[in-house]
Design an enzyme around this catalytic site. Structure first.
Site, PDB file in Angstrom:
ATOM      1  N   CYS A  79       0.832  -1.203   0.000  1.00 34.40           N
ATOM      2  CA  CYS A  79       0.000   0.000   0.000  1.00 34.40           C
ATOM      3  C   CYS A  79       0.871   1.259   0.000  1.00 34.40           C
ATOM      4  O   CYS A  79       1.503   1.587   1.015  1.00 34.40           O
ATOM      5  CB  CYS A  79      -0.924  -0.040   1.220  1.00 34.40           C
ATOM      6  SG  CYS A  79      -1.793   1.492   1.559  1.00 34.40           S
ATOM      7  N   CYS A  93      -0.032   3.902   2.641  1.00 32.52           N
ATOM      8  CA  CYS A  93       0.365   3.405   3.969  1.00 32.52           C
ATOM      9  C   CYS A  93       1.836   3.708   4.228  1.00 32.52           C
ATOM     10  O   CYS A  93       2.208   4.152   5.317  1.00 32.52           O
ATOM     11  CB  CYS A  93       0.148   1.892   4.071  1.00 32.52           C
ATOM     12  SG  CYS A  93      -1.557   1.360   3.876  1.00 32.52           S
TER      13      CYS A  93
END
Length: 106
Positions: free
Chosen positions: A30, A33
């Protein structure tokens, strides 16, 4: 410093913590993230003793991810006294805004 939590130690590290805990539900793949990771590290130092910041890898810890209904990442859930009290989804909050949000819960 952020800590890593897992399905196995979530109860001890998060739900039974004497201080509020922000859990960052994330994954290695991600991009957003990874982008907020350094900010969370800085906040963990800035707010040491007030809020604990933990990271939970959703790919490795699916039971906790499912239990809290995490469907998109990054999702950050703030736990206080064993209860989920607030949630932020996405990586759009700047550091100052995140600090203010966290401090409103301590």
């Amino acid at each position: 410093m952020t800590i890593k939590v897992t399905d196995a130690d979530f109860d001890k590290e998060v739900l039974k913590s004497s201080e509020p805990v922000l859990v960052d539900f994330w994954a290695e793949w991600c991009g957003p993230c990874k982008a907020i990771g350094p900010m969370l590290e800085e906040l963990s130092v800035d707010l040491a003793g007030k809020v604990k910041i933990a990271k939970l890898n959703i790919d490795e810890n699916q039971n906790t991810t499912i239990k809290y209904g995490v469907r998109s990442i990054p999702t950050m859930i703030l736990f206080k006294n064993g209860e989920a009290v607030d949630i932020k989804v996405g990586a759009g909050t700047p550091k100052a805004g995140m600090a203010k949000w966290l401090e409103s819960h301590v």
